[in-house]
Design a protein around this motif. Sequence first.
Motif, PDB file in Angstrom:
ATOM      1  N   ARG A  86       0.845  -1.211   0.000  1.00  0.00           N
ATOM      2  CA  ARG A  86       0.000   0.000   0.000  1.00  0.00           C
ATOM      3  C   ARG A  86       0.869   1.246   0.000  1.00  0.00           C
ATOM      4  O   ARG A  86       1.763   1.390   0.823  1.00  0.00           O
ATOM      5  CB  ARG A  86      -0.899   0.018   1.243  1.00  0.00           C
ATOM      6  CG  ARG A  86      -1.880  -1.135   1.283  1.00  0.00           C
ATOM      7  CD  ARG A  86      -2.719  -1.056   2.537  1.00  0.00           C
ATOM      8  NE  ARG A  86      -3.583   0.113   2.500  1.00  0.00           N
ATOM      9  CZ  ARG A  86      -4.751   0.130   1.862  1.00  0.00           C
ATOM     10  NH1 ARG A  86      -5.182  -0.935   1.232  1.00  0.00           N
ATOM     11  NH2 ARG A  86      -5.480   1.220   1.858  1.00  0.00           N
ATOM     12  N   ARG A  87       0.606   2.086  -0.935  1.00  0.00           N
ATOM     13  CA  ARG A  87       1.181   3.449  -1.006  1.00  0.00           C
ATOM     14  C   ARG A  87       2.667   3.534  -0.670  1.00  0.00           C
ATOM     15  O   ARG A  87       3.053   4.092   0.348  1.00  0.00           O
ATOM     16  CB  ARG A  87       0.416   4.375  -0.071  1.00  0.00           C
ATOM     17  CG  ARG A  87      -0.998   4.575  -0.524  1.00  0.00           C
ATOM     18  CD  ARG A  87      -1.564   5.834   0.097  1.00  0.00           C
ATOM     19  NE  ARG A  87      -3.011   5.822  -0.071  1.00  0.00           N
ATOM     20  CZ  ARG A  87      -3.890   5.743   0.922  1.00  0.00           C
ATOM     21  NH1 ARG A  87      -3.466   5.702   2.156  1.00  0.00           N
ATOM     22  NH2 ARG A  87      -5.179   5.714   0.672  1.00  0.00           N
ATOM     23  N   THR A 146       6.041   5.268  -1.735  1.00  0.00           N
ATOM     24  CA  THR A 146       6.443   6.423  -2.558  1.00  0.00           C
ATOM     25  C   THR A 146       7.883   6.256  -3.011  1.00  0.00           C
ATOM     26  O   THR A 146       8.744   5.844  -2.229  1.00  0.00           O
ATOM     27  CB  THR A 146       6.294   7.727  -1.753  1.00  0.00           C
ATOM     28  OG1 THR A 146       4.974   7.777  -1.232  1.00  0.00           O
ATOM     29  CG2 THR A 146       6.518   8.954  -2.614  1.00  0.00           C
ATOM     30  N   SER A 152       3.466   7.426  -6.138  1.00  0.00           N
ATOM     31  CA  SER A 152       3.006   6.577  -5.039  1.00  0.00           C
ATOM     32  C   SER A 152       2.349   5.356  -5.664  1.00  0.00           C
ATOM     33  O   SER A 152       1.484   5.498  -6.538  1.00  0.00           O
ATOM     34  CB  SER A 152       2.010   7.371  -4.195  1.00  0.00           C
ATOM     35  OG  SER A 152       1.322   6.494  -3.346  1.00  0.00           O
ATOM     36  N   SER A 164       0.538   1.382  -5.249  1.00  0.00           N
ATOM     37  CA  SER A 164      -0.049   0.304  -4.445  1.00  0.00           C
ATOM     38  C   SER A 164      -0.208  -0.894  -5.372  1.00  0.00           C
ATOM     39  O   SER A 164      -0.531  -0.719  -6.542  1.00  0.00           O
ATOM     40  CB  SER A 164      -1.434   0.710  -3.919  1.00  0.00           C
ATOM     41  OG  SER A 164      -1.294   1.822  -3.066  1.00  0.00           O
TER      42      SER A 164
END
Length: 380
Positions: free
Chosen positions: A58-59, A61, A75, A77
């Motif tokens: 998840r996310r 960066t 970013s 996911s």
Amino acid sequence: EGRVELSNKAAAELLSPELNQLPLEEWASRYGITTVDGEPYAASDFPLCRACRGEHVRRVTFISRTSGGTDRYLSASAMPIQTPSGAVTGAAMVIRDVTDEHQYAEMLRHVNAELRRQAEELEAVNRVLREATEAKDQFLAVMSHELRTPINAIMGYTDLLDLEVKGTLNQDQKAMVGRIRETSKHLLNLINEVLDLRKIDAGQMELTFSRVDVGEVVDSAVQQMLPLATSKGLRLTVEPAESGTPVVVSADATRLSQILLNLLSNAVKFTNEGGIRVRYGTGEDRVEIRVKDTGPGIPPSQRELIFEEFYQIESGLSRSSGGTGLGLAIARRIARLMGGDIRVESEYGAGSEFIVNLPLAGIQPGDGPSGKTAPVPAGP
Ligand code: ADP
């Protein structure tokens, strides 16, 4: 197998149209991918590769440096694609360009750090100012006390000279002695003002409240100012309360007299033609005393400033009248200590009216809002 099978238009725009042909291990070099700290990013750590191994990512960066050399913050996911039996057959990844958010966050961090630095600087300046103010107060207190003694001596000897205990004085000498007395009085007054202000600042101004007949205090102050007003060719009149019954306030009589003398001496000092009229009257729970003159008036922008310490409309060497700029500051503070206030109404160019309001006797200071008006009709 490290190949992209499907990508949309946005992904092609974000990375490149040949995205589908590029093996994953070449992404890092092709798209200039690094961690946000600028460290190299191993292909096996890419969100897509981790998802291929079954991880839910998840996310994350990372930075992608464009061929033009600008850094974009992306970013990502990623999720594994699984068969009904649970076997991972591939992965899907969503990438978002978060450069703007990142820059805002950076900017905010920067601004925050700057604000913190400025707050620290201000605190340091405040500390220095506090120390300087304490030193100034201390200095003023000691100086004023030290100055009062010799001035009292000068005034005492002046009186002796005036009484001609050491021989008669001629007219010129008498006039000079008179000047010495006047100047000494002025100086003593100035010192007393500085001492008063310091006492108020230190919360040491002691007031003795009693029932005070406003008419008596007004008459006495007017009598004291009458010679000066007359010598300037000014009328000085009193208009008592309409009802004729005594108007009684709860106040410190000496301090109320000090306030009135200050307002009256300002009125006389700044007025060259016409006169001064004092009126007083009662409202529901307040008494108003109005001192109105036909002097120069006060410009709207300065009607609050004149109540600040040392503020004078005409200042510096161009001043035509003496004074320290402390009188009104002290008068207002004393009025407030007595549960009242002072305000000014003025028609610039045509005169000023200073209005003192105080609680009626029987009402303790702080019982009602200060500044509440009593119905004394506005003057002509
Ligand atoms: P000071 O009279 O010693 O200068 P004050 O605090 O009593 O100090 O007054 C501050 C300033 O307010 C005065 O210098 C003057 O500029 C202005 N001021 C006060 N009273 C009057 C008045 N009746 N008419 C015009 N200006 C006034």
